[in-house]
Each structure stands twice: as structure tokens, then as C-alpha cells.
Scaffold this motif. Structure first.
Motif, PDB file in Angstrom:
ATOM      1  N   GLU A 243       1.574   6.184  -4.024  1.00  0.00           N
ATOM      2  CA  GLU A 243       1.484   7.279  -3.042  1.00  0.00           C
ATOM      3  C   GLU A 243       0.184   8.067  -3.222  1.00  0.00           C
ATOM      4  O   GLU A 243      -0.463   8.456  -2.250  1.00  0.00           O
ATOM      5  CB  GLU A 243       2.703   8.191  -3.167  1.00  0.00           C
ATOM      6  CG  GLU A 243       3.950   7.512  -2.618  1.00  0.00           C
ATOM      7  CD  GLU A 243       5.178   8.381  -2.736  1.00  0.00           C
ATOM      8  OE1 GLU A 243       5.589   8.976  -1.726  1.00  0.00           O
ATOM      9  OE2 GLU A 243       5.729   8.469  -3.844  1.00  0.00           O
ATOM     10  N   HIS A 244      -0.189   8.259  -4.480  1.00  0.00           N
ATOM     11  CA  HIS A 244      -1.433   8.978  -4.762  1.00  0.00           C
ATOM     12  C   HIS A 244      -2.631   8.231  -4.145  1.00  0.00           C
ATOM     13  O   HIS A 244      -3.455   8.820  -3.451  1.00  0.00           O
ATOM     14  CB  HIS A 244      -1.606   9.118  -6.281  1.00  0.00           C
ATOM     15  CG  HIS A 244      -2.898   9.759  -6.664  1.00  0.00           C
ATOM     16  ND1 HIS A 244      -3.022  11.114  -6.897  1.00  0.00           N
ATOM     17  CD2 HIS A 244      -4.146   9.234  -6.819  1.00  0.00           C
ATOM     18  CE1 HIS A 244      -4.286  11.387  -7.181  1.00  0.00           C
ATOM     19  NE2 HIS A 244      -4.985  10.261  -7.145  1.00  0.00           N
ATOM     20  N   LEU A 245      -2.678   6.908  -4.395  1.00  0.00           N
ATOM     21  CA  LEU A 245      -3.826   6.131  -3.901  1.00  0.00           C
ATOM     22  C   LEU A 245      -3.818   6.033  -2.380  1.00  0.00           C
ATOM     23  O   LEU A 245      -4.871   6.076  -1.740  1.00  0.00           O
ATOM     24  CB  LEU A 245      -3.829   4.732  -4.534  1.00  0.00           C
ATOM     25  CG  LEU A 245      -4.171   4.682  -6.026  1.00  0.00           C
ATOM     26  CD1 LEU A 245      -4.036   3.261  -6.558  1.00  0.00           C
ATOM     27  CD2 LEU A 245      -5.601   5.192  -6.287  1.00  0.00           C
ATOM     28  N   ARG A 246      -2.630   5.896  -1.811  1.00  0.00           N
ATOM     29  CA  ARG A 246      -2.533   5.836  -0.347  1.00  0.00           C
ATOM     30  C   ARG A 246      -3.121   7.087   0.283  1.00  0.00           C
ATOM     31  O   ARG A 246      -3.855   7.035   1.276  1.00  0.00           O
ATOM     32  CB  ARG A 246      -1.070   5.704   0.080  1.00  0.00           C
ATOM     33  CG  ARG A 246      -0.599   4.310   0.328  1.00  0.00           C
ATOM     34  CD  ARG A 246      -1.389   3.648   1.402  1.00  0.00           C
ATOM     35  NE  ARG A 246      -0.578   2.732   2.167  1.00  0.00           N
ATOM     36  CZ  ARG A 246      -1.073   1.703   2.843  1.00  0.00           C
ATOM     37  NH1 ARG A 246      -2.360   1.448   2.827  1.00  0.00           N
ATOM     38  NH2 ARG A 246      -0.302   0.934   3.537  1.00  0.00           N
ATOM     39  N   ALA A 247      -2.753   8.237  -0.333  1.00  0.00           N
ATOM     40  CA  ALA A 247      -3.250   9.507   0.202  1.00  0.00           C
ATOM     41  C   ALA A 247      -4.759   9.617   0.000  1.00  0.00           C
ATOM     42  O   ALA A 247      -5.473  10.169   0.836  1.00  0.00           O
ATOM     43  CB  ALA A 247      -2.531  10.667  -0.485  1.00  0.00           C
ATOM     44  N   ALA A 248      -5.259   9.068  -1.117  1.00  0.00           N
ATOM     45  CA  ALA A 248      -6.676   9.255  -1.455  1.00  0.00           C
ATOM     46  C   ALA A 248      -7.587   8.255  -0.752  1.00  0.00           C
ATOM     47  O   ALA A 248      -8.654   8.614  -0.268  1.00  0.00           O
ATOM     48  CB  ALA A 248      -6.860   9.141  -2.976  1.00  0.00           C
ATOM     49  N   LEU A 252      -7.835   1.311   2.255  1.00  0.00           N
ATOM     50  CA  LEU A 252      -8.711   0.516   1.389  1.00  0.00           C
ATOM     51  C   LEU A 252      -7.922  -0.258   0.346  1.00  0.00           C
ATOM     52  O   LEU A 252      -8.428  -1.205  -0.248  1.00  0.00           O
ATOM     53  CB  LEU A 252      -9.735   1.417   0.676  1.00  0.00           C
ATOM     54  CG  LEU A 252     -10.758   2.118   1.566  1.00  0.00           C
ATOM     55  CD1 LEU A 252     -11.742   2.914   0.714  1.00  0.00           C
ATOM     56  CD2 LEU A 252     -11.525   1.100   2.413  1.00  0.00           C
ATOM     57  N   ILE A 253      -6.662   0.116   0.095  1.00  0.00           N
ATOM     58  CA  ILE A 253      -5.875  -0.636  -0.900  1.00  0.00           C
ATOM     59  C   ILE A 253      -5.581  -2.018  -0.326  1.00  0.00           C
ATOM     60  O   ILE A 253      -4.951  -2.154   0.721  1.00  0.00           O
ATOM     61  CB  ILE A 253      -4.528   0.037  -1.238  1.00  0.00           C
ATOM     62  CG1 ILE A 253      -4.706   1.521  -1.537  1.00  0.00           C
ATOM     63  CG2 ILE A 253      -3.875  -0.663  -2.429  1.00  0.00           C
ATOM     64  CD1 ILE A 253      -3.390   2.235  -1.834  1.00  0.00           C
ATOM     65  N   THR A 254      -6.058  -3.033  -1.042  1.00  0.00           N
ATOM     66  CA  THR A 254      -5.837  -4.418  -0.616  1.00  0.00           C
ATOM     67  C   THR A 254      -4.601  -4.979  -1.305  1.00  0.00           C
ATOM     68  O   THR A 254      -3.816  -5.700  -0.694  1.00  0.00           O
ATOM     69  CB  THR A 254      -7.052  -5.287  -1.005  1.00  0.00           C
ATOM     70  OG1 THR A 254      -8.240  -4.572  -0.705  1.00  0.00           O
ATOM     71  CG2 THR A 254      -7.052  -6.597  -0.252  1.00  0.00           C
TER      72      THR A 254
END
Ligand code: 2HG
Ligand code: ZN
Length: 472
Positions: A243-248, A252-254
Motif C-alpha cells: 500500500e505504501h509503494l502504491r501510494a508513492a 510503476l510497480i511491475t
């Protein structure tokens, strides 16, 4: 109903494909009779290897006329036995491997028309040579074929960003059961001319017709990427990281792959050249990759986001690959888990999906079921957490045993029930084949199942296409 082929029909089939287009010696056909996992061993009087769509059409016209069952066969990397003939010795195997040409790559249109017997790796390489990406990515891509990827609606490690095979198809060429060829190889993003007929053949596992070529979507080739292996305390922590990376960093998350410590240990032990780059043994690991076709300084971005996730208590440790070789080593660690599990011993496998928010609950409650129902087994739940697909596997140290296998049904029932309760699917990315056909009959919505049966009757009224698979 299909029936055993008579000698005259077998001769007609051989002449439909010509010399070099068929095999019948037992030693030659042996590799076509066993599935990748060794679950099934079938028999067949003839393996056909047509060299073009016209030959596939001739073969199916004969089989339809003579009521001969046909089993389409790709790279034979499937997990559910869809490409293996049954034990009756009456089914013909139809290998697509000679249909392996690239017909057209249109870089400006970002599309690739490729034949079904091409390997997935060949499709990726063709795209790369034109500075494009064909994004489907799986451990078996060196031998898995495009026709099989389409027929099983394959998934893999980049579904989160690019979708499954179904999402990557613009058009198909399909030979129908009666030998007619549906040429629907347009390479269009917008085409509303009637029902989406091509989509029926994706995920149909050769039960409705034979896919002979496809128009596939290409994407810009990423020029910037960052890959990290992250240690976390639990799947709940992994979800927080996601969730943190999705928000940030958003889309771009592959890839966002989850592995338990045990999977990493087994891989390091059994697979040559694999090491765990993290200093401390974490209870769980996430392999995350972000990528972009524009230079955005992604390694630095990922580093600062992982540092922030660490401060927020979501992660314990992380290492970012500083070279392509290091990123490849991290991927090898992940992609070798199934092979390591094979070396370790017998396993019970469950390819399931749930909404990503329910992944931690699935792992916790599933592991509890394993403790209760399979005391001699250990849970190895890993996979594509970013898209909610887990390989909820159970391993047994040492050789297989009847006692361990006897647990298969009750555990599977309990896991599939749990997955259903969590709003998930008992078949995520490996298909139905023969292995899960009875489950589909039991678990599919009855109305949806009746639609599937109606489609099967309409497209294959004589039931010659891969009988016993998908719809039992
Ligand atoms: C993977 O994600 C494959 O590695 C295989 O889908 C999973 O062997 C398995 O259970
Ligand atoms: Zn997988």
C-alpha cells in the motif's frame, strides 16, 4: 462422441501433414504423453506436427468428420494436464511447435503477430529487438509456447502492471473444430464489431478450437528500473509495504512477489548459484520491481520509499540491486522456488487468488488448516501477492507417500472453501485442464457453467476438442 481412429483415418491424417509432420514410434511420442508435473501418463496412436494453419485446418476437418479426439499440445509446461491425452489410446496429439514464425512486428502500432508454437521467450526477444516489451513473464518462458499461454490465460510475475495473457491479445487466428479458420488477426485497440469471439478461445485450453496465431500488444521498453529484496515480519507487513509503494509510485510497480523464509532456504539449498543477499533471515520476503520507459532515477526513488516504509515499521531490511546481474540473481531466487520445492519432496499445490487485501488472512487461516489436516506437511505459500495470486503449496520432506497423498482431497476442499469465503478463485493462473475439471463443475456458478456448456456444444458439437479437459 469421439471413437477410436481406424487405420484409414490415421493414414489420411498423416497425408494431411506430409512427411516430417507426424510421429508414431513409441520412443518418439513418449514426451507428448506425460504432463510436466508427472500427474498423468496417457497414450496416443499418433502425434501430428502440422507446418501451417492450412494443415491444422485439414487435420481438424478429418478428425471432425471421423469423430477423432484431438489434444492440442504446446510447450508442455502446464500444471493441470490439459495437453496430455487420456489413457484410452484413441486421442490424437496435435503439436503446434512447427508453427513458430513471426508474421509481423509493427513497432509504431506496438503489436506483434506471432504463431502459436513460438516460445514466449521468442516473442519477448522479437519485441526487444524492436525496442519494445512483450510483458508476459514466467519461469518456464524458454519452453512455454504462445498458444499454450493463450489457451491457459497465463499470468506470471508482471500481471500487476500489464495484466494476464487475455489482456495482451489484440487478435487471434483459430481453427475451429470443423476445420474452418477464423482469421481475426487485426491489431486494433478499438474494435467493437460484434461479440468478442476471440476472447472465448483464451483460457479455453483447446476445448473450443486450436489457436494458430495471435496479434499481441507490445509496450515501450523500460529503460529505468529498480529491483529490491525486502525482509518483512509477516504477510500483513507485506501488505502495508504494498500500500505504501502504491501510494508513492503508483503504476510503476511491475512485480510484487511474496516468499516465506522456508522457500528462500530451500532455494538456496537446492539450486546452484542462488544466495540470499539479505544479512538476517527474515520471516517473509518481498521481491519488488518498479520500472519505467522514461528515466526517473528509480533506484533512488525505491531506496527512499523503502527507507520511509522502514521508519513506518512496515519492513525490517532491504537490499536494492545495484547491477542487472544482482537483479537477475534476485529473480533467480524467486523463480527457482518451484524447482527447489520439487527437489525437497512431494507437494500438494493450490493455485488460488483472492483480493490482495485478503492475502494475509488466506495465509494465516490456510496454514492453520494445514496444521490440522496435514500434520506431516509444511505450508509453502508464495507467489504473485501484488495481484492476489498465491501458490498455496504444502511440502513434505522426503519422498511422496500414500498417507501424504491421501490428505490431498480434504486439504484441497478446505483451502478452496476458504478461498471462496474470501471472495477468491480456486484457479488463478494455471488453468483447469483435467486436474480441476471436477472442481469447476462443482464450484462454478451453475448458470455460468450452463453458458460454458452451450458454447462448447455450439463450437464443438461432436466433442472432439480436448475431451475431459475444463468441462468434465
Ligand atoms: C510460479 O509462480 C509458478 O513460480 C509455479 O506459477 C508455482 O509451482 C508452483 O506452485
Ligand atoms: Zn505463478
Amino acid at each position: 462422441m469421439p471413437r477410436p481412429p481406424d487405420p484409414g483415418a490415421l493414414e489420411r491424417l498423416k497425408s494431411a501433414v506430409g512427411a516430417g509432420g507426424w510421429l508414431e514410434a513409441p520412443a518418439d511420442i513418449e514426451p507428448f504423453l506425460r504432463d510436466f508435473r508427472g500427474l498423468y501418463r496417457g497414450a496416443s496412436p499418433l502425434v501430428l506436427l502440422p507446418g501451417g494453419v492450412d494443415e491444422v485446418a485439414r487435420v481438424l476437418a478429418i478428425c471432425n468428420h471421423e469423430d477423432i479426439a484431438v489434444v492440442p499440445h504446446g510447450g508442455n509446461t502446464g500444471y493441470c494436464g490439459a495437453a496430455t491425452p487420456d489413457e484410452s489410446g484413441t486421442q490424437i496429439v496435435l503439436s503446434l511447435r512447427r508453427l513458430n514464425r513471426i508474421r509481423r512486428l509493427d513497432a509504431a502500432n506496438n503489436s506483434l503477430i506471432i504463431e502459436a508454437g513460438s516460445t514466449l521467450a521468442a516473442a519477448q526477444a522479437a519485441a526487444r529487438a524492436a525496442q519494445r516489451l512483450f510483458p508476459l513473464s514466467l519461469g518456464s518462458e524458454g519452453s512455454a509456447q504462445i498458444g499454450g499461454n493463450l489457451s491457459t490465460n497465463a499470468g506470471g510475475t508482471a500481471v500487476l502492471r500489464y495484466g494476464m495473457m487475455r489482456d495482451l491479445v489484440l487478435g487471434l487466428e483459430v481453427v475451429l473444430a470443423d476445420g474452418r479458420v477464423m482469421s481475426r488477426l487485426k491489431s486494433l485497440r478499438k474494435d467493437n464489431a460484434g461479440y468478442d469471439v476471440k476472447s472465448l478461445f483464451v483460457g479455453a485450453e483447446g476445448t473450443l478450437g486450436v489457436i494458430t496465431a495471435a496479434s499481441l500488444k507490445l509496450f515501450p521498453l523500460p529503460t529505468d528500473s529498480a529491483t529490491a529484496l525486502v525482509g518483512v515480519k509477516s504477510p500483513r507487513h507485506a501488505l502495508r509495504l504494498f500500500e505504501h509503494l502504491r501510494a508513492a509510485v503508483g503504476d510503476l510497480i511491475t512485480s510484487f512477489e511474496l516468499m516465506p523464509r522456508r522457500a528462500v532456504e530451500l532455494t538456496v539449498r537446492h539450486i546452484a548459484g542462488v544466495a540470499n543477499p539479505l544479512a538476517d533471515a527474515a520471516p517473509w520476503y518481498v521481491l519488488v520491481e518498479i520500472s519505467s520507459a522514461a528515466d526517473q532515477g528509480l533506484p533512488a526513488q525505491l531506496a527512499s520509499q523503502l527507507a520511509a516504509a522502514g521508519e513506518a515499521g512496515a519492513i525490517d531490511e532491504a537490499i536494492i540491486a545495484t547491477s542487472l546481474a544482482q537483479a537477475a540473481a534476485m529473480w533467480k531466487l524467486r523463480e527457482s522456488v518451484p524447482e527447489a520445492q520439487r527437489h525437497h519432496g512431494a507437494s500438494l499445490k493450490h493455485d488460488v487468488s483472492v483480493p490482495i487485501s485478503a492475502v494475509p488472512e488466506l495465509i494465516e487461516r490456510g496454514a492453520e488448516l494445514v496444521r490440522r489436516l496435514v500434520p506431516e506437511g509444511e505450508t509453502l505459500a508464495y507467489g504473485h501477492m501484488g495481484d492476489g495470486n498465491l501458490h498455496f503449496n504444502v511440502s513434505r520432506t522426503g519422498p511422496d507417500s500414500p498417507a501424504f497423498q491421501a490428505r490431498r482431497e480434504s486439504l484441497q476442499e478446505a483451502i478452496f472453501d476458504l478461498v471462496g469465503e474470501l471472495g477468491g478463485s480456486f484457479s488463478a493462473e494455471h488453468g483447469i485442464g483435467r486436474l480441476k475439471a471436477a472442481e469447476l463443475a462443482r464450484r462454478a456458478d451453475p448458470v455460468e457453467l450452463s453458458v460454458m456448456r452451450a458454447l462448447k456444444r455450439a463450437l464443438d458439437p461432436k466433442g472432439i476438442m480436448n475431451p475431459g479437459k475444463v468441462l468434465a
